[in-house]
Design an enzyme around this catalytic site. Structure first.
Site, PDB file in Angstrom:
ATOM      1  N   THR A   9       0.837  -1.207   0.000  1.00 23.09           N
ATOM      2  CA  THR A   9       0.000   0.000   0.000  1.00 23.09           C
ATOM      3  C   THR A   9       0.869   1.254   0.000  1.00 23.09           C
ATOM      4  O   THR A   9       0.386   2.317  -0.360  1.00 23.09           O
ATOM      5  CB  THR A   9      -0.897   0.032   1.250  1.00 23.09           C
ATOM      6  OG1 THR A   9      -0.100  -0.344   2.369  1.00 23.09           O
ATOM      7  CG2 THR A   9      -2.065  -0.921   1.133  1.00 23.09           C
ATOM      8  N   ASP A  10       2.142   1.125   0.416  1.00 19.62           N
ATOM      9  CA  ASP A  10       2.944   2.351   0.590  1.00 19.62           C
ATOM     10  C   ASP A  10       3.134   3.095  -0.730  1.00 19.62           C
ATOM     11  O   ASP A  10       2.886   4.300  -0.819  1.00 19.62           O
ATOM     12  CB  ASP A  10       4.274   2.095   1.323  1.00 19.62           C
ATOM     13  CG  ASP A  10       5.178   1.035   0.724  1.00 19.62           C
ATOM     14  OD1 ASP A  10       4.798   0.399  -0.288  1.00 19.62           O
ATOM     15  OD2 ASP A  10       6.297   0.847   1.271  1.00 19.62           O
ATOM     16  N   SER A  12      32.570  -5.413   5.376  1.00 17.75           N
ATOM     17  CA  SER A  12      31.378  -6.132   5.807  1.00 17.75           C
ATOM     18  C   SER A  12      31.809  -7.288   6.702  1.00 17.75           C
ATOM     19  O   SER A  12      32.475  -8.218   6.240  1.00 17.75           O
ATOM     20  CB  SER A  12      30.605  -6.669   4.591  1.00 17.75           C
ATOM     21  OG  SER A  12      29.744  -7.706   5.030  1.00 17.75           O
ATOM     22  N   SER A  63      13.469  -6.389   6.034  1.00 23.27           N
ATOM     23  CA  SER A  63      14.103  -5.124   5.651  1.00 23.27           C
ATOM     24  C   SER A  63      15.529  -4.939   6.148  1.00 23.27           C
ATOM     25  O   SER A  63      15.871  -3.902   6.722  1.00 23.27           O
ATOM     26  CB  SER A  63      13.280  -3.936   6.143  1.00 23.27           C
ATOM     27  OG  SER A  63      12.017  -3.986   5.617  1.00 23.27           O
ATOM     28  N   ASP A  83       9.660   0.657   4.761  1.00 18.76           N
ATOM     29  CA  ASP A  83      10.764   0.006   5.477  1.00 18.76           C
ATOM     30  C   ASP A  83      11.722   1.032   6.087  1.00 18.76           C
ATOM     31  O   ASP A  83      12.127   0.914   7.244  1.00 18.76           O
ATOM     32  CB  ASP A  83      11.550  -0.911   4.524  1.00 18.76           C
ATOM     33  CG  ASP A  83      10.657  -1.925   3.846  1.00 18.76           C
ATOM     34  OD1 ASP A  83       9.479  -2.030   4.235  1.00 18.76           O
ATOM     35  OD2 ASP A  83      11.129  -2.610   2.925  1.00 18.76           O
TER      36      ASP A  83
HETATM   37  C1  GLA Z   1       8.985  -4.165   0.455  1.00 15.40           C
HETATM   38  C2  GLA Z   1       9.159  -2.699   0.071  1.00 15.40           C
HETATM   39  C3  GLA Z   1       8.169  -1.805   0.821  1.00 15.40           C
HETATM   40  C4  GLA Z   1       6.743  -2.334   0.679  1.00 15.40           C
HETATM   41  C5  GLA Z   1       6.686  -3.825   0.991  1.00 15.40           C
HETATM   42  C6  GLA Z   1       5.321  -4.403   0.744  1.00 15.40           C
HETATM   43  O1  GLA Z   1       9.331  -4.372   1.802  1.00 15.40           O
HETATM   44  O2  GLA Z   1      10.460  -2.271   0.354  1.00 15.40           O
HETATM   45  O3  GLA Z   1       8.259  -0.488   0.352  1.00 15.40           O
HETATM   46  O4  GLA Z   1       6.226  -2.047  -0.584  1.00 15.40           O
HETATM   47  O5  GLA Z   1       7.636  -4.554   0.248  1.00 15.40           O
HETATM   48  O6  GLA Z   1       4.395  -3.870   1.597  1.00 15.40           O
END
Ligand code: GLA
Length: 388
Positions: free
Chosen positions: A37-38, A69, A126, A173
């Site tokens: 949805t973002d 790293s 993320s 994220d």
């Molecule tokens: C990934 C993207 C986010 C979002 C999600 C799904 O994490 O980085 O921006 O779109 O997928 O909600």
């Protein structure tokens, strides 16, 4: 964060020499509801987790970044003035963030850095946003007098994904990584940028992730295609209604989706149907949370899973299997979390059922796929910060 400052420092000194620098951390995230949805201008409901990235950084008086790293045991040097930057993605995140901060007028100089993380890679939690937010926050502190506001720092990470990695992600994220607050979820309106903290203390319930260990990889994945489908629908609506102010599916209605049938592919319509449904579900979950109605929250999570699997088609066999097991165990809510194509399910489970569910999910998954999924208990932690 399980990662210790001392561990990072020891490696920093070993591989880069000299005096210690400053240490920063930034977390990964979960998302209760509001998936895909973002970038459609809708709402999301994430929270930061305890796991994250940690980085030691020390300006070196040159125009070169020297980066190590710790997890990958990989070292690279690259100039901040070179437009192309390093090839390996773990270094490109750092390079991209540095370049984006420079574009905002931050006088970034060369620095030595070592970094490590404990967000499982490819789990849909993320890890990349955690890395971007860690460096955006740190470079703002070290070189920028903290003049850049937090939302812009989140956008620096997002721009890095777009321009240097090739994933046209939304803002969720990076927002969650920068703004996270211990014990709180956040509802973000991705159109206006307004957000609200919700204390997360679901009495009698736990949130647990089950990582299918199917590597979720958004680079070169159909993630960008999903976004394109949504844009196709927006453009078709605009064509039919030139007077209407519409830039994302946030402004679209169910009637308009019906009207554009035949003007875009059936697949595009199916994707947009999911997004419109998901918009409503996030708001329903907010209402339910205010009433303490976790059964309703869980019901919406199952609906989201169904939509992500059958309409948005970002699930996989293993995730659908885990969702079925959750249902069989009478878990309150369960769904794919994050972008999809692998990674975790997020499960809202009552405390009495927790042990039974986790044991059943692990054994059934192992029986079917010959490997153990990983159980991750969610603890909601703080956002980007300086550790020392
Ligand atoms: C990934 C993207 C986010 C979002 C999600 C799904 O994490 O980085 O921006 O779109 O997928 O909600």
């Amino acid at each position: 964060m399980k990662l210790k400052i001392d561990d990072v420092r020891t490696r920093f000194i070993k591989h880069l020499g000299g005096e210690p620098g400053s240490v920063y951390a930034s977390p990964g995230r979960i998302n209760l509801i509001g998936e895909h949805t973002d970038y459609n201008g809708g709402f999301v409901f994430p929270g930061a987790v305890e796991q994250g990235m940690i980085a030691e950084i020390r300006p070196n008086g040159s125009r070169t970044i020297r980066a190590y790293s710790i997890d990958l045991k990989d070292y690279a040097e690259f100039s901040i003035d070179d437009k192309k930057g390093p090839r390996a993605s773990h270094f490109r995140y750092i390079f991209g963030v540095a370049r984006e901060m420079m574009a905002l007028g931050v006088p970034v100089q060369g620095f030595d850095t070592a970094f490590a993380g404990d967000v499982p890679n490819g789990a849909g939690m993320s890890s990349s946003a955690a890395l971007e937010s860690c460096y955006a926050f740190a470079l703002n502190d070290i070189f920028g007098d903290n003049k850049i506001d937090k939302m812009t720092l989140a956008k620096v990470g997002q721009a890095t994904e777009h321009k240097y990695i090739g994933v046209n992600c939304g803002i969720m994220d990076q927002f969650a990584s920068v703004f996270g607050k211990k014990g709180h979820l956040m509802r973000l309106d991705c159109r206006s940028g307004e957000y609200q903290y919700f204390p997360w203390n679901p009495k009698g319930y736990k949130l647990v992730l089950i990582n299918s260990c199917v590597k979720h990889e958004l680079v070169g994945s159909p993630y960008n295609d999903r976004r394109k489908s949504c844009e196709n629908c927006v453009n078709a609506i605009k064509e039919l209604h030139p007077e209407k102010e519409i830039t994302t599916l946030r402004e679209a209605t169910w009637e308009e989706l019906k009207e554009i049938e035949g003007k875009v592919s059936a697949e595009d319509i199916k994707r947009a149907n999911f997004v419109l449904g998901e918009k409503d579900r996030v708001l329903a979950v907010c209402d339910a949370l205010e009433k303490g109605d976790y059964e309703e929250v869980g019901q919406k999570m199952y609906e989201t899973h169904y939509g992500l699997s059958k309409e948005y088609e970002v699930s996989c066999e293993e995730l659908d299997f885990l969702n079925d097991v959750a249902k069989e165990c009478s878990v309150t809510g369960s769904r794919i979390m994050g972008g999809g194509f692998g990674g975790c399910t997020i499960n809202l489970v009552s405390e009495e059922l927790y042990d039974h569910f986790v044991t059943t999910a692990v054994s059934k998954f192992q029986e079917k796929y010959g490997k153990k999924p990983i159980v991750i208990n969610v603890v909601i932690g703080d956002g980007a910060r300086k550790l020392c």
